[in-house]
Every structure is written in structure tokens, then in C-alpha cells.
Design an enzyme around this catalytic site. Structure first.
Site, mmCIF file in Angstrom:
data_model
loop_
_atom_site.group_PDB
_atom_site.id
_atom_site.type_symbol
_atom_site.label_atom_id
_atom_site.label_comp_id
_atom_site.label_asym_id
_atom_site.label_seq_id
_atom_site.Cartn_x
_atom_site.Cartn_y
_atom_site.Cartn_z
ATOM 1 C CE LYS A 67 0.187 6.052 7.901
ATOM 2 N NZ LYS A 67 0.294 5.118 6.811
ATOM 3 C CE1 TYR A 87 -3.772 2.380 0.310
ATOM 4 C CE2 TYR A 87 -2.590 3.326 2.172
ATOM 5 C CZ TYR A 87 -3.613 3.390 1.248
ATOM 6 O OH TYR A 87 -4.470 4.458 1.234
ATOM 7 C CG ASP A 119 5.743 4.319 1.069
ATOM 8 O OD1 ASP A 119 5.889 5.131 2.019
ATOM 9 O OD2 ASP A 119 4.636 4.042 0.577
HETATM 10 C C1 LIG Z 1 -0.223 5.372 5.304
HETATM 11 C C2 LIG Z 1 0.651 5.063 4.151
HETATM 12 C C3 LIG Z 1 0.617 5.810 2.969
HETATM 13 C C4 LIG Z 1 -0.425 6.865 2.727
HETATM 14 O O1 LIG Z 1 -0.315 7.924 3.615
HETATM 15 P P1 LIG Z 1 -1.609 8.860 3.842
HETATM 16 O O2 LIG Z 1 -1.104 9.950 4.730
HETATM 17 O O3 LIG Z 1 -2.643 7.989 4.482
HETATM 18 O O4 LIG Z 1 -2.025 9.360 2.511
HETATM 19 C C5 LIG Z 1 1.558 5.548 1.995
HETATM 20 N N1 LIG Z 1 2.480 4.590 2.153
HETATM 21 C C6 LIG Z 1 2.529 3.828 3.264
HETATM 22 C C7 LIG Z 1 3.598 2.800 3.397
HETATM 23 C C8 LIG Z 1 1.610 4.037 4.295
HETATM 24 O O5 LIG Z 1 1.631 3.267 5.369
#
Ligand SMILES: *Cc1c(COP(=O)(O)O)cnc(C)c1O
Length: 446
Positions: free
Chosen positions: A264, A143, A235
Site C-alpha cells: 500500500k 486478512y 503485517d
Molecule cells: C491489503 C492487505 C494485504 C494484501 O495486499 P495486496 O497488495 O492487496 O496483495 C495483506 N495484508 C494486509 C494487512 C492488507 O491490508
């Protein structure tokens, strides 16, 4: 346990919010979500006044827990009081960027945005622009936010959108491969090497269970991207400033990605994202370069203050020792409980993330090197059955998790991740007694 207020709020919400929520995973809990009134350290109190140990922790951002320490609270309040934002630059953005560049090995320059999704969107655009290529390799079942390039499933020969509303023609620029499968990575570069702009990968897959990388897997991705002139994009929206402390997962694994996406924790609980990396790439963003990137709220002063003070607090206090130690206690405790109650299940996690994946594995319980969270140890006698890729987690007993296990934990006052795929997060607000209470609840619920 009286949950009437949550039920009534959900009833109202269903009329005005699609599915009753503003982000889909929040509606996963059966039969209705818990509406939160306030947080306290490692706990939340719901709309009915019930108090729970909270391992959701905002789905990752709340490394310090729900109580912001004094310097963080003071910085947030003063920046909010000075007028929330300006549309003109301010010093706090520079300070936050300097902090991140100083601590994260591969980051020389950074652009702040407003969500992890926005970060991965911009990283893909940048990778495509600097390479002049179109294809992005992603890990199947991973994701990277709610965006067109990554909401793609299937395989490199047959990619398809994983949501209605995304044209098939968009999805053809994405090549999904299984995580931890070196041969699949080599194959995709053999076939499409000249068209691949980037590999986009979470260093530890933390959105479909928690899947630890095989030894050497990231080295292989680094080598393949280098050999073919593609970028390696980590990521680190979840792992950043959680796995590997202030050096992030790339520091822990000793890998030097070209670009890194953050989110985050880097915003200290406020909406945030960021794209960091080598100057030669990041400087291609407008206005330094010509790859368009912009945002009204980007580098928001309140967010920057919260994020920077959170990270400074971590640098000056025993935050990582505390959360990693509780993470270890949880994984070790869960390994013992699972051995007694559900030997086919797999305890996963690292640093301050943990989870039990309801695998249908054969063989004895987890042992040896993997006793505190699966490490893909080839000598483990259940190596073949532990989750290697995100899709192995979707093949686990997700219904048992949702319908039987999670409600039973809730009844005992413990909130665990909203479905089988999300991770559980330890915060600085948690205590050893939260760990003990949680392990007792697992004994009852498994
Ligand atoms: C949460 C998340 C996202 C998306 O971040 P949002 O602030 O919810 O748009 C992208 N990549 C990873 C690995 C995530 O855990």
C-alpha cells in the site's frame, strides 16, 4: 443522482470480468459499484460526473490523496519517461530501501515485491526456512492477502481452507487463533510451540473493522515467540506509514518484530509489497541466502520513485498532523452522532483510520477513554461488547451496513468503505469541510 454510466459499465464488465471486477471487494456495493473516472484531492468523480468525498482512498495506499504533490508527480513522470523498467538494478531501489531502514525501527534490510500478498507469501516462506518449522499462527478473521497459508479459518485443532482450491493438507500448517485473546495465544504455543515458525499479525486489525490491540497483547506475542524460537511477523501492509507515522505501528507500540510486511503506502499508489526485518533473516533470501524469492517487476523504478517521494514528502510536510487531526475530528464527531442515533454501535479507529462498527452491543454509548475510537478500555461499561477480534465484526449488522447505510451515504455524495469490514482512510487531500459534510451524512444515514 444519475448513475446510468456506472450501471452500463457494470453490465459490460459482468460479461468479461468475473463478478465485473478485478478484486472482489469492489463489487460489494449494492446494487452495483461506482465506476471512477478520476480523483481530485479527497474526492473522486464517477463515470456519470458525480463528485463524492472519498474515504476509500484506494483501500489505503493514497495517504496523500488523489492529487500527487509536485515532487511525487515529477519523480513518477521522469522514471516512466526513462523507460519503465530494466530487469537490472537501479539507484532508486537503493534510495527507497535506505529511507525505510532509516525510519522503521526493526527494519535493517528489505526486499521489495509487487503486492502485499506477495510480501506475506515470502515472509511465511522465510520464517519457515529460518526456523525449519512449518506452522504459522494467524488471527482468525484477519486478512494477509489472497494466499494459501492465510486463507484459513477454524481453530488450531480444526483449521480448514476459507476458499475452494486450497488443499486441506495446506491449511493444516496454519493455526488460527482469536486476536486479543492472550490465553489462546499461550495455549497454541503450549500445544504446538516446537512446530511454530511464526506468528503473523496486523498490529491493529484493519481488515475486519478496525480492532485495537489490548494493552500488553503484542508484548505477550513477542514473549511467546522469543521463548519458543518462533518469529514475530508484523503485517504492516495497512498500518505501515499510516499508524505511528514514519516509524509505523511497531514504533507506536514499541514492539520489535523480526519481520515486517509492507504494501500500500510504501508504493505511493503503484503496485507494491515488501518484506523488511533483521539482517540475519532477510539475508536468507536468494541470492544472499538460499530461500528462493524473485520477481520480474520487483523494485519497479516508477513504483520506487512514487513510494520514496511520497514518504519524503511526509517527512518534510505536516502530512501526519493533518490526517491524524482529521481522523480525530471524525472519530469524535461520530462518537457524538452514534450516541444520539445508534448507541449500540462502536466507533473504532486510530491515527488516520476510522469506522463505525454496527455492533449489537448492550449498555450505554461509548465513553471515557474510548470516546475517540475503541481502545479496549477495561473500565468502559460496554467493554464486553465492543469488537475484540475480527469475527466480532462479522457478527455485527453487516446487511444493514450494505443495504441501507452505505447506499444512503452514497446518495449524499460520500463514499465510505465498500463493506462493513474495510477501514475508512483519511488522506492529505481531505479538508475540514469534507469532515463536516461526512458527519452530516452519517446523521442522516444512521
Ligand atoms: C491489503 C492487505 C494485504 C494484501 O495486499 P495486496 O497488495 O492487496 O496483495 C495483506 N495484508 C494486509 C494487512 C492488507 O491490508
Amino acid at each position: 443522482m444519475n448513475r446510468d454510466a456506472s450501471r452500463a459499465l457494470y453490465d459490460r464488465a459482468l460479461s468479461v470480468l468475473p463478478g465485473g471486477v478485478n478484486s472482489s471487494v469492489r463489487a460489494a456495493p449494492q446494487p452495483y459499484p461506482t465506476f471512477v473516472e478520476r480523483g481530485e484531492g479527497g474526492h473522486v468523480v464517477d463515470a456519470d460526473g458525480n463528485r463524492y468525498v472519498d474515504w476509500v482512498q484506494g483501500l489505503g495506499p493514497l495517504l496523500l490523496g488523489h492529487d500527487t504533490p509536485e515532487p511525487v508527480a515529477a519523480a513518477v513522470q521522469s522514471h516512466a519517461a526513462e523507460g519503465p523498467m530494466y530487469g537490472m538494478p537501479s539507484e532508486i531501489e537503493v534510495e527507497h530501501a535506505e529511507f525505510v531502514c532509516r525510519h522503521v525501527p526493526s527494519v535493517e534490510m528489505i526486499r521489495f515485491v509487487n503486492s502485499g500478498t506477495e510480501a506475506t507469501v515470502s515472509a511465511c516462506r522465510l520464517a519457515r526456512a529460518v526456523t525449519g518449522r512449518e506452522k504459522i499462527v494467524v488471527m482468525r478473521g484477519g486478512y494477509h492477502g489472497a494466499q494459501e497459508t492465510t486463507l484459513v479459518e477454524g481453530d488450531p485443532d480444526h483449521p480448514r481452507p476459507s476458499s475452494p482450491g486450497i488443499p486441506q493438507s495446506f491449511s493444516e500448517h496454519t493455526l488460527p487463533i482469536p486476536f486479543n485473546d492472550e490465553a489462546a495465544a499461550r495455549d497454541v504455543f503450549e500445544t504446538h510451540g516446537d512446530d511454530i515458525a511464526a506468528v503473523l499479525v496486523e498490529p491493529v486489525q484493519a481488515n475486519m473493522g478496525i480492532v485495537y490491540p489490548e494493552d500488553g497483547y503484542h508484548e505477550t506475542l513477542r514473549e511467546l515467540t522469543d521463548d519458543h524460537g518462533a518469529l514475530l511477523v508484523f503485517d504492516e501492509v495497512i498500518t505501515g506509514f499510516r499508524v505511528g507515522g514514519l516509524g509505523c505501528a511497531q514504533g507506536k507500540f514499541g514492539i520489535d518484530p523480526d519481520l515486517t510486511t509492507f504494501g500500500k503506502i510504501i508504493g505511493g499508489g503503484f503496485p507494491v509489497g515488501a518484506i523488511g526485518g533483521k539482517t540475519e533473516y532477510v539475508e536468507q533470501f536468494t541470492p544472499a541466502g538460499d530461500v528462493f524469492q524473485a520477481g520480474t517487476f520487483s523494485g519497479h523504478p516508477v513504483t520506487m520513485a512514487a513510494g520514496l517521494e511520497t514518504l519524503k514528502f511526509c517527512a518534510e510536510n505536516d502530512v501526519y498532523e493533518h490526517v491524524d487531526d482529521l481522523g480525530r475530528q471524525l472519530r469524535a464527531g461520530l462518537t457524538d452522532i452514534v450516541a444520539d442515533h445508534a448507541p449500540e454501535y462502536t466507533v473504532v479507529g486510530t491515527d488516520s483510520v476510522f469506522k463505525v462498527v454496527f455492533t449489537r452491543a448492550e449498555g450505554g454509548p461509548q465513553g471515557g477513554a474510548c470516546a475517540e475510537g475503541c481502545r479496549q478500555d477495561h473500565d468502559c461499561d460496554r467493554y464486553g461488547n465492543c469488537p475484540k477480534a475480527g469475527t466480532d465484526v462479522s457478527d455485527a449488522e453487516t446487511e444493514r451496513y450494505a443495504r441501507l447505510f452505505r447506499p444512503k451515504m452514497l446518495e449524499q455524495g460520500v463514499l465510505v468503505s465498500q463493506n462493513q469490514f474495510e477501514a475508512n482512510f483519511v488522506s492529505y487531500g481531505h479538508t475540514e469541510s469534507d469532515v463536516e459534510e461526512t458527519l452530516e451524512a452519517y446523521k442522516e444515514a444512521l
